[in-house]
Design an enzyme around this catalytic site. Structure first.
Site, PDB file in Angstrom:
ATOM      1  N   HIS A  95      65.075  68.140 -15.057  1.00 21.12           N
ATOM      2  CA  HIS A  95      65.521  69.494 -14.701  1.00 21.12           C
ATOM      3  C   HIS A  95      64.389  70.229 -13.979  1.00 21.12           C
ATOM      4  CE1 HIS A  95      68.846  69.359 -17.842  1.00 21.12           C
ATOM      5  NE2 HIS A  95      68.074  68.344 -18.212  1.00 21.12           N
ATOM      6  N   PRO A  99      69.353  64.419 -24.499  1.00 18.42           N
ATOM      7  CA  PRO A  99      70.148  64.943 -23.391  1.00 18.42           C
ATOM      8  C   PRO A  99      71.632  64.891 -23.761  1.00 18.42           C
ATOM      9  CG  PRO A  99      69.576  62.660 -22.985  1.00 18.42           C
ATOM     10  CD  PRO A  99      68.967  63.022 -24.321  1.00 18.42           C
ATOM     11  N   LYS A 124      75.185  74.330 -12.889  1.00 21.14           N
ATOM     12  CA  LYS A 124      75.076  75.676 -13.483  1.00 21.14           C
ATOM     13  C   LYS A 124      74.547  76.689 -12.457  1.00 21.14           C
ATOM     14  CE  LYS A 124      72.665  74.749 -17.293  1.00 21.14           C
ATOM     15  NZ  LYS A 124      72.633  73.319 -17.636  1.00 21.14           N
ATOM     16  N   GLU A 142      79.642  65.401  -4.316  1.00 23.53           N
ATOM     17  CA  GLU A 142      78.505  66.305  -4.113  1.00 23.53           C
ATOM     18  C   GLU A 142      77.512  65.822  -3.041  1.00 23.53           C
ATOM     19  OE1 GLU A 142      76.911  68.332  -7.638  1.00 23.53           O
ATOM     20  OE2 GLU A 142      78.221  67.100  -8.875  1.00 23.53           O
ATOM     21  N   HIS A 162      65.256  66.828 -21.263  1.00 21.38           N
ATOM     22  CA  HIS A 162      65.802  67.203 -22.569  1.00 21.38           C
ATOM     23  C   HIS A 162      65.782  66.005 -23.506  1.00 21.38           C
ATOM     24  CE1 HIS A 162      68.488  70.754 -21.081  1.00 21.38           C
ATOM     25  NE2 HIS A 162      67.324  71.188 -21.527  1.00 21.38           N
ATOM     26  N   TRP A 219      80.153  61.007 -13.494  1.00 17.89           N
ATOM     27  CA  TRP A 219      79.785  62.037 -12.504  1.00 17.89           C
ATOM     28  C   TRP A 219      78.420  61.722 -11.879  1.00 17.89           C
ATOM     29  CZ3 TRP A 219      75.445  65.198 -13.074  1.00 17.89           C
ATOM     30  CH2 TRP A 219      74.859  65.245 -14.346  1.00 17.89           C
ATOM     31  N   HIS A 234      71.539  59.147 -18.852  1.00 17.62           N
ATOM     32  CA  HIS A 234      71.065  58.511 -17.605  1.00 17.62           C
ATOM     33  C   HIS A 234      69.888  59.395 -17.208  1.00 17.62           C
ATOM     34  CE1 HIS A 234      71.566  56.653 -13.482  1.00 17.62           C
ATOM     35  NE2 HIS A 234      70.705  57.645 -13.271  1.00 17.62           N
ATOM     36  N   LEU A 235      68.706  58.788 -17.032  1.00 17.33           N
ATOM     37  CA  LEU A 235      67.507  59.620 -16.887  1.00 17.33           C
ATOM     38  C   LEU A 235      67.622  60.643 -15.755  1.00 17.33           C
ATOM     39  CD1 LEU A 235      64.695  59.848 -18.307  1.00 17.33           C
ATOM     40  CD2 LEU A 235      63.773  58.816 -16.219  1.00 17.33           C
ATOM     41  N   HIS A 236      67.343  61.904 -16.093  1.00 15.62           N
ATOM     42  CA  HIS A 236      67.352  62.987 -15.108  1.00 15.62           C
ATOM     43  C   HIS A 236      66.317  64.020 -15.512  1.00 15.62           C
ATOM     44  CE1 HIS A 236      70.321  64.039 -18.225  1.00 15.62           C
ATOM     45  NE2 HIS A 236      69.880  65.277 -18.063  1.00 15.62           N
TER      46      HIS A 236
HETATM   47  N1  GTA Z   1      75.352  68.792 -10.073  1.00 18.28           N
HETATM   48  O1  GTA Z   1      78.995  67.221 -12.310  1.00 18.28           O
HETATM   49  C1  GTA Z   1      77.854  67.702 -12.368  1.00 18.28           C
HETATM   50  C2  GTA Z   1      77.166  67.969 -13.578  1.00 18.28           C
HETATM   51  N2  GTA Z   1      77.480  67.803 -14.886  1.00 18.28           N
HETATM   52  C3  GTA Z   1      78.698  67.272 -15.444  1.00 18.28           C
HETATM   53  C4  GTA Z   1      76.427  68.220 -15.641  1.00 18.28           C
HETATM   54  N3  GTA Z   1      75.449  68.639 -14.824  1.00 18.28           N
HETATM   55  C5  GTA Z   1      75.880  68.495 -13.541  1.00 18.28           C
HETATM   56  N4  GTA Z   1      75.256  68.782 -12.376  1.00 18.28           N
HETATM   57  C6  GTA Z   1      75.915  68.522 -11.230  1.00 18.28           C
HETATM   58  N5  GTA Z   1      77.168  67.992 -11.231  1.00 18.28           N
HETATM   59  O2  GTA Z   1      71.828  70.711 -16.557  1.00 18.28           O
HETATM   60  C7  GTA Z   1      74.149  69.116 -15.214  1.00 18.28           C
HETATM   61  C8  GTA Z   1      74.177  70.036 -16.408  1.00 18.28           C
HETATM   62  C9  GTA Z   1      72.797  69.824 -17.033  1.00 18.28           C
HETATM   63  C10 GTA Z   1      72.434  68.417 -16.601  1.00 18.28           C
HETATM   64  C11 GTA Z   1      72.477  67.467 -17.750  1.00 18.28           C
HETATM   65  O3  GTA Z   1      73.396  68.007 -15.644  1.00 18.28           O
HETATM   66  O4  GTA Z   1      74.397  71.377 -16.035  1.00 18.28           O
HETATM   67  P1  GTA Z   1      71.389  67.282 -20.139  1.00 18.28           P
HETATM   68  O5  GTA Z   1      71.879  65.879 -20.213  1.00 18.28           O
HETATM   69  O6  GTA Z   1      70.021  67.545 -20.610  1.00 18.28           O
HETATM   70  O7  GTA Z   1      72.496  68.118 -20.837  1.00 18.28           O
HETATM   71  O8  GTA Z   1      71.447  67.781 -18.637  1.00 18.28           O
HETATM   72  P2  GTA Z   1      72.580  69.633 -21.307  1.00 18.28           P
HETATM   73  O9  GTA Z   1      71.447  70.420 -20.816  1.00 18.28           O
HETATM   74  O10 GTA Z   1      72.901  69.666 -22.747  1.00 18.28           O
HETATM   75  O11 GTA Z   1      73.908  70.035 -20.617  1.00 18.28           O
HETATM   76  P3  GTA Z   1      74.441  71.411 -20.211  1.00 18.28           P
HETATM   77  O12 GTA Z   1      75.786  71.100 -19.653  1.00 18.28           O
HETATM   78  O13 GTA Z   1      73.469  72.102 -19.355  1.00 18.28           O
HETATM   79  O14 GTA Z   1      74.638  72.226 -21.572  1.00 18.28           O
HETATM   80  C12 GTA Z   1      73.622  72.958 -22.206  1.00 18.28           C
HETATM   81  C13 GTA Z   1      74.101  74.364 -22.471  1.00 18.28           C
HETATM   82  O15 GTA Z   1      74.129  75.075 -21.218  1.00 18.28           O
HETATM   83  C14 GTA Z   1      75.515  74.477 -22.995  1.00 18.28           C
HETATM   84  O16 GTA Z   1      75.615  74.320 -24.379  1.00 18.28           O
HETATM   85  C15 GTA Z   1      75.839  75.882 -22.560  1.00 18.28           C
HETATM   86  O17 GTA Z   1      75.212  76.781 -23.447  1.00 18.28           O
HETATM   87  C16 GTA Z   1      75.164  76.044 -21.244  1.00 18.28           C
HETATM   88  N6  GTA Z   1      76.048  75.820 -20.097  1.00 18.28           N
HETATM   89  C17 GTA Z   1      76.542  74.630 -19.710  1.00 18.28           C
HETATM   90  N7  GTA Z   1      77.299  74.749 -18.601  1.00 18.28           N
HETATM   91  C18 GTA Z   1      77.299  76.058 -18.290  1.00 18.28           C
HETATM   92  C19 GTA Z   1      77.895  76.805 -17.246  1.00 18.28           C
HETATM   93  N8  GTA Z   1      78.647  76.200 -16.296  1.00 18.28           N
HETATM   94  N9  GTA Z   1      77.684  78.129 -17.225  1.00 18.28           N
HETATM   95  C20 GTA Z   1      76.909  78.720 -18.139  1.00 18.28           C
HETATM   96  N10 GTA Z   1      76.289  78.060 -19.155  1.00 18.28           N
HETATM   97  C21 GTA Z   1      76.499  76.754 -19.237  1.00 18.28           C
END
Ligand code: GTA
Length: 319
Positions: free
Chosen positions: A261, A253, A189, A167, A250, A157, A257-259
């Site tokens: 927030h 993470p 989110k 996107e 995070h 993605w 892949h470096l990102h």
């Molecule tokens: N624009 O396809 C994408 C995409 N994906 C697959 C992930 N992200 C994306 N953004 C776009 N398109 O903030 C985003 C994620 C996250 C970031 C990756 O990339 O939303 P990270 O590697 O540090 O991972 O960041 P992280 O923070 O663990 O991931 P994530 O998904 O945010 O999960 C953390 C917690 O957030 C989950 O355990 C859950 O509690 C909550 N959460 C996740 N998704 C949702 C949601 N859709 N609604 C509400 N709560 C959510």
């Protein structure tokens, strides 16, 4: 915050967006798959956060659907109060309660679909007990790195975003430089309806930095660039200043892949706690002061009870 300040789009844009389903001839693909979702197991739900994470199937494929009620913003209030059907529930002296049934376009439910979902996705969204791990440099090399090389989530993605295969229309800012450049876009989110829960991510063009652990002073120009241009772009587009933004990484993470927030300070997003969040300014400062900081320093992170990485640390007698 004033009505005009906390909403992201103009009235015309919002109207267009809200009425879109009625005006579209063809339904988007995701919409038709959601209606075919067979509900399986509730992974977790929260009355306070008004969300529910459901595991099920779409066309015989494993799927996860996340439903979330979104905030009511000041700008839609007059219309909501005027146009809703009002059902009186009770009246007692000066007290009364109602069920308002707003028109559909004011009553959206933010929905995320992951399909096909892996077992790792299912575990990620399941409510779980968590533990803290203190990971030394040796632990990273002998336990964590081999694990993430073999088992981490796909970052397809991310590549789709960088290559404009997905996107592309959501990109807020891009610096195309292959070394220090990045793409800034809304996190999935965030539904972008209001800045109260503003959440964007900056994804680096370079693909060789997995996480905080890989960072050295060589990456300082990249990190400074993300901070400076990311903040500038957010101020320009959303009028949110640097002093109202939590800019962080995070560790660990979910996606290697470096990102970075960018989250509004008033929104307590998941993963903002001290055990997982590293402010970008601190990261830059640490690298300036100690070049080997993220390579050598023990880093603490939370881990879920059913995470295979926790088992690896246990097998190694480190937990
Ligand atoms: N624009 O396809 C994408 C995409 N994906 C697959 C992930 N992200 C994306 N953004 C776009 N398109 O903030 C985003 C994620 C996250 C970031 C990756 O990339 O939303 P990270 O590697 O540090 O991972 O960041 P992280 O923070 O663990 O991931 P994530 O998904 O945010 O999960 C953390 C917690 O957030 C989950 O355990 C859950 O509690 C909550 N959460 C996740 N998704 C949702 C949601 N859709 N609604 C509400 N709560 C959510």
């Amino acid at each position: 915050m004033a009505a005009t300040q906390n909403s992201v789009e103009s009235e015309t844009q919002r109207e267009t967006k809200r009425h879109k389903p009625d005006e579209n001839d063809g339904k988007p693909a995701a919409e038709s798959s959601i209606s075919g979702f067979e509900v399986g197991r509730i992974l977790r739900d929260s009355a306070r956060e008004k969300n529910i994470f459901v595991h099920g199937k779409i066309d015989d494929q494993e799927a996860i659907v996340i439903l979330e009620k979104t905030p009511i913003t000041q700008d839609v209030l007059p219309e909501m109060l005027k146009k809703s059907t009002q059902l009186l529930e009770m009246k007692n002296d000066i007290y009364s309660t109602y069920q308002l049934q707003p028109p559909p376009y004011l009553n959206g439910v933010k929905t995320t679909v992951i399909c096909p979902a892996t077992e790792k996705h299912v575990k990620k969204y399941q409510r779980q007990e968590t533990f803290l791990i203190e990971e030394t440099e040796e632990d990273y090399q002998s336990i964590t790195l081999p694990y993430i090389n073999s088992q981490s989530f796909s970052v397809q993605w991310v590549y789709n975003i960088l290559e404009k295969k997905a996107e592309a229309d959501r990109i807020v800012f891009e610096d195309p430089d292959p070394q220090d450049g990045f793409v800034l876009l809304p996190d999935f989110k965030w539904d972008q309806k209001q800045v109260d829960d503003l959440y964007l991510i900056a994804i680096t063009h370079r693909r060789d930095v997995k996480s905080l652990r890989d960072l050295t002073p060589d990456h300082l120009p990249l990190l400074r660039n993300i901070r400076e241009k990311g903040l500038e772009a957010i101020m320009k587009r959303y009028s949110v200043p640097a002093s109202k933004l939590r800019v962080m990484l995070h560790y660990q993470p979910s996606y290697y892949h470096l990102h970075v927030h960018f989250i509004t300070l008033d929104y307590e997003a998941p993963g903002c706690g001290v055990e997982r969040a590293h402010l970008l300014t601190d990261v830059i400062q640490n690298l300036q002061d100690r070049p080997e900081y993220y390579r050598k320093h023990a880093l603490t992170f939370p881990i879920r009870a059913d995470d295979a990485l926790l088992s690896k640390f246990r097998e190694a007698g480190r937990v």
